[in-house]
Design a protein around this motif. Structure first.
Motif, PDB file in Angstrom:
ATOM      1  N   GLY A  34       0.717  -1.116   0.039  1.00  0.00           N
ATOM      2  CA  GLY A  34      -0.053   0.320   0.382  1.00  0.00           C
ATOM      3  C   GLY A  34       1.093   1.573   0.204  1.00  0.00           C
ATOM      4  O   GLY A  34       2.417   1.001   0.573  1.00  0.00           O
ATOM      5  N   GLU A  35       0.462   2.279  -0.447  1.00  0.00           N
ATOM      6  CA  GLU A  35       0.919   3.276  -0.293  1.00  0.00           C
ATOM      7  C   GLU A  35       1.401   3.899   0.907  1.00  0.00           C
ATOM      8  O   GLU A  35       1.125   3.715   1.522  1.00  0.00           O
ATOM      9  N   ASN A  36       2.667   4.710   0.638  1.00  0.00           N
ATOM     10  CA  ASN A  36       2.355   4.826   2.152  1.00  0.00           C
ATOM     11  C   ASN A  36       1.517   5.864   3.269  1.00  0.00           C
ATOM     12  O   ASN A  36       1.101   6.879   1.984  1.00  0.00           O
ATOM     13  N   GLY A  37       1.155   5.939   4.162  1.00  0.00           N
ATOM     14  CA  GLY A  37       0.171   6.475   4.727  1.00  0.00           C
ATOM     15  C   GLY A  37      -1.080   5.354   5.139  1.00  0.00           C
ATOM     16  O   GLY A  37      -2.052   5.830   5.364  1.00  0.00           O
ATOM     17  N   ALA A  38      -0.794   4.668   4.094  1.00  0.00           N
ATOM     18  CA  ALA A  38      -1.991   3.869   4.012  1.00  0.00           C
ATOM     19  C   ALA A  38      -2.761   2.904   4.928  1.00  0.00           C
ATOM     20  O   ALA A  38      -3.726   2.224   4.990  1.00  0.00           O
ATOM     21  N   GLY A  39      -2.056   2.985   6.030  1.00  0.00           N
ATOM     22  CA  GLY A  39      -2.194   1.994   7.047  1.00  0.00           C
ATOM     23  C   GLY A  39      -1.417   1.138   7.532  1.00  0.00           C
ATOM     24  O   GLY A  39      -1.814  -0.269   8.588  1.00  0.00           O
ATOM     25  N   LYS A  40      -0.400   0.189   6.642  1.00  0.00           N
ATOM     26  CA  LYS A  40       0.015  -0.817   7.155  1.00  0.00           C
ATOM     27  C   LYS A  40       0.415  -1.106   8.545  1.00  0.00           C
ATOM     28  O   LYS A  40       0.356  -1.785   9.228  1.00  0.00           O
ATOM     29  N   THR A  41       1.709  -0.203   8.783  1.00  0.00           N
ATOM     30  CA  THR A  41       2.117  -0.071  10.355  1.00  0.00           C
ATOM     31  C   THR A  41       0.891   0.332  11.320  1.00  0.00           C
ATOM     32  O   THR A  41       1.116  -0.568  12.079  1.00  0.00           O
ATOM     33  N   THR A  42       0.013   0.624  10.980  1.00  0.00           N
ATOM     34  CA  THR A  42      -1.125   1.027  11.863  1.00  0.00           C
ATOM     35  C   THR A  42      -2.068  -0.800  12.151  1.00  0.00           C
ATOM     36  O   THR A  42      -2.486  -0.625  13.419  1.00  0.00           O
ATOM     37  N   LEU A  43      -1.953  -1.396  10.869  1.00  0.00           N
ATOM     38  CA  LEU A  43      -2.815  -2.457  10.873  1.00  0.00           C
ATOM     39  C   LEU A  43      -2.505  -3.236  11.960  1.00  0.00           C
ATOM     40  O   LEU A  43      -2.285  -4.210  13.098  1.00  0.00           O
ATOM     41  N   ASP A 142       7.625  -5.962   9.962  1.00  0.00           N
ATOM     42  CA  ASP A 142       7.221  -4.873   9.169  1.00  0.00           C
ATOM     43  C   ASP A 142       8.562  -3.854   8.186  1.00  0.00           C
ATOM     44  O   ASP A 142       9.308  -3.962   8.826  1.00  0.00           O
ATOM     45  N   GLU A 143       8.775  -4.101   6.526  1.00  0.00           N
ATOM     46  CA  GLU A 143       9.711  -3.737   5.810  1.00  0.00           C
ATOM     47  C   GLU A 143      11.334  -4.530   6.263  1.00  0.00           C
ATOM     48  O   GLU A 143      11.543  -3.428   6.644  1.00  0.00           O
ATOM     49  N   PRO A 144      10.606  -5.737   6.841  1.00  0.00           N
ATOM     50  CA  PRO A 144      11.747  -6.529   6.390  1.00  0.00           C
ATOM     51  C   PRO A 144      13.407  -6.378   5.991  1.00  0.00           C
ATOM     52  O   PRO A 144      14.648  -6.983   6.112  1.00  0.00           O
ATOM     53  N   SER A 174       6.102  -4.447   2.662  1.00  0.00           N
ATOM     54  CA  SER A 174       7.699  -4.188   1.715  1.00  0.00           C
ATOM     55  C   SER A 174       7.308  -2.978   0.576  1.00  0.00           C
ATOM     56  O   SER A 174       5.933  -3.351   0.557  1.00  0.00           O
ATOM     57  N   HIS A 175       7.629  -2.723   0.032  1.00  0.00           N
ATOM     58  CA  HIS A 175       7.251  -2.063  -1.058  1.00  0.00           C
ATOM     59  C   HIS A 175       8.806  -2.139  -2.041  1.00  0.00           C
ATOM     60  O   HIS A 175       8.285  -1.872  -2.771  1.00  0.00           O
ATOM     61  N   ILE A 176       8.986  -3.096  -1.913  1.00  0.00           N
ATOM     62  CA  ILE A 176      10.060  -4.116  -3.616  1.00  0.00           C
ATOM     63  C   ILE A 176       8.910  -4.720  -3.462  1.00  0.00           C
ATOM     64  O   ILE A 176       9.127  -6.704  -2.885  1.00  0.00           O
TER      65      ILE A 176
HETATM   66  N1  LIG Z   1       0.317   7.473  16.569  1.00  0.00           N
HETATM   67  C1  LIG Z   1      -0.227   7.879  15.852  1.00  0.00           C
HETATM   68  N2  LIG Z   1      -1.046   9.445  15.518  1.00  0.00           N
HETATM   69  C2  LIG Z   1      -1.417  10.123  14.691  1.00  0.00           C
HETATM   70  N3  LIG Z   1      -1.276   9.556  13.299  1.00  0.00           N
HETATM   71  C3  LIG Z   1      -0.816   8.122  13.346  1.00  0.00           C
HETATM   72  C4  LIG Z   1      -0.482   7.679  14.390  1.00  0.00           C
HETATM   73  N4  LIG Z   1       0.355   6.492  13.499  1.00  0.00           N
HETATM   74  C5  LIG Z   1       0.237   6.466  12.409  1.00  0.00           C
HETATM   75  N5  LIG Z   1      -1.202   7.632  11.621  1.00  0.00           N
HETATM   76  C6  LIG Z   1      -1.480   7.655  10.498  1.00  0.00           C
HETATM   77  O1  LIG Z   1      -2.106   7.238  10.039  1.00  0.00           O
HETATM   78  C7  LIG Z   1      -2.174   7.055   8.603  1.00  0.00           C
HETATM   79  C8  LIG Z   1      -0.929   5.970   8.484  1.00  0.00           C
HETATM   80  O2  LIG Z   1       0.364   5.360   9.084  1.00  0.00           O
HETATM   81  P1  LIG Z   1       1.273   3.945   9.165  1.00  0.00           P
HETATM   82  O3  LIG Z   1       2.047   4.715   9.501  1.00  0.00           O
HETATM   83  O4  LIG Z   1      -0.062   2.982   9.521  1.00  0.00           O
HETATM   84  O5  LIG Z   1       1.415   3.917   7.362  1.00  0.00           O
HETATM   85  P2  LIG Z   1       2.232   2.906   6.411  1.00  0.00           P
HETATM   86  O6  LIG Z   1       1.159   2.533   5.769  1.00  0.00           O
HETATM   87  O7  LIG Z   1       2.600   1.799   6.744  1.00  0.00           O
HETATM   88  O8  LIG Z   1       2.776   4.434   5.980  1.00  0.00           O
HETATM   89  P3  LIG Z   1       4.543   3.308   5.518  1.00  0.00           P
HETATM   90  O9  LIG Z   1       4.332   3.191   3.690  1.00  0.00           O
HETATM   91  O10 LIG Z   1       5.355   5.409   4.767  1.00  0.00           O
HETATM   92  O11 LIG Z   1       5.627   3.071   6.553  1.00  0.00           O
HETATM   93  C9  LIG Z   1      -1.239   7.940   8.396  1.00  0.00           C
HETATM   94  O12 LIG Z   1      -1.693   8.840   7.854  1.00  0.00           O
HETATM   95  C10 LIG Z   1      -0.493   8.755   9.717  1.00  0.00           C
HETATM   96  O13 LIG Z   1       0.171   9.870   9.598  1.00  0.00           O
END
Ligand SMILES: Nc1ncnc2c1ncn2[C@@H]1O[C@H](COP(=O)(O)OP(=O)(O)OP(=O)(O)O)[C@@H](O)[C@H]1O
Length: 225
Positions: A34-43, A142-144, A174-176
């Motif tokens: 997913g694109e940067n900011g799509a929510g992968k790390t949050t998930l 996460d992006e190992p 991964s982005h690769i």
């Molecule tokens: N602790 C937080 N507080 C506020 N917003 C957050 C927090 N953590 C993540 N976000 C927001 O949640 C959205 C998703 O972020 P996340 O890091 O999950 O994306 P990602 O897909 O892992 O991105 P990347 O590929 O750049 O690592 C972003 O808009 C980010 O700014």
């Protein structure tokens, strides 16, 4: 197995994850793109229990967090903690006695040195070694492949395939694309916090082509206007 149902996560007014529902089977490797900011790390953080979220999360071994090895994209280490101490800290927490650590140091890390002074790639390899020695059932990576050298990425690919053969459940972001092609059974596309697509191994080639076409429609020429 990890089962997610209707996972929603917001930070203030910003809803990052929307109704994420998926069943991750044992013995399979899932790529999350997913694109940067799509929510992968949050998930990943929600699955690891590091963020509270609504919805339900089940696994065949509970509690999930006690059986999960989570490699963050940017591992952090306390100062004055050697690589060796870090590994023992994590393995002790799981009640594992590690014998012959020097022989099991497959990335040849300087384990007597402070982990906080390691390079980016070395930090990643240390965190990975510790989570593997913990012998978890679920792995979130996460992006190992980011920041590790070619030799280590070949080893990591083999490790992922071995974990899969051991019936572990593995989620990788991964982005690769090539790293995912080599390891994953299925790739999920996360778009603005929603799973928009799931692609099985047989369709990886078509998916890669489709992605390239879509991306290259963006007008790169504008850079040189
Ligand atoms: N602790 C937080 N507080 C506020 N917003 C957050 C927090 N953590 C993540 N976000 C927001 O949640 C959205 C998703 O972020 P996340 O890091 O999950 O994306 P990602 O897909 O892992 O991105 P990347 O590929 O750049 O690592 C972003 O808009 C980010 O700014």
């Amino acid at each position: 197995m990890i089962e997610l149902a209707n996972i929603n996560k917001s930070f203030g007014q910003h809803q990052v994850l929307h109704e994420v529902t998926y069943l991750f089977d044992s013995g399979k490797v899932y790529g999350i793109v997913g694109e940067n900011g799509a929510g992968k790390t949050t998930l990943f953080r929600c699955i690891a229990g590091l963020e509270t979220a609504s919805g339900s999360l089940k696994s065949d071994l509970e509690p999930l967090k006690n059986n999960l090895g989570y490699l963050t994209s940017d591992p952090y280490f306390l100062s004055k903690l050697t690589g060796e101490e870090y590994i023992y800290l994590l393995t002790d927490a799981r009640g594992k006695q590690i014998k012959n650590l020097s022989e099991r140091n497959i990335f040849e890390l300087p384990l007597k040195e402070y982990a906080s002074a390691y390079s980016t790639g070395m930090k990643k390899k240390l965190a990975l070694t510790a989570t593997l020695l913990q012998d978890n059932n679920y792995y979130i990576l996460d992006e190992p492949f980011n920041g590790i050298d070619l030799q280590s990425s070949i080893i990591l690919t083999e490790i992922i395939l071995r974990l899969k053969a051991m019936s572990k459940t593995i989620l990788i972001s991964s982005h690769i694309f090539s790293t995912l092609k080599d390891t994953c059974d299925e790739i999920l596309v996360l778009e603005n916090g929603r799973i928009s697509k799931s692609v099985k191994k047989e369709q990886f080639g078509d998916f890669e082509e489709e992605m390239k076409e879509k991306i290259l429609q963006k007008d790169i020429d504008k850079l040189w206007l």
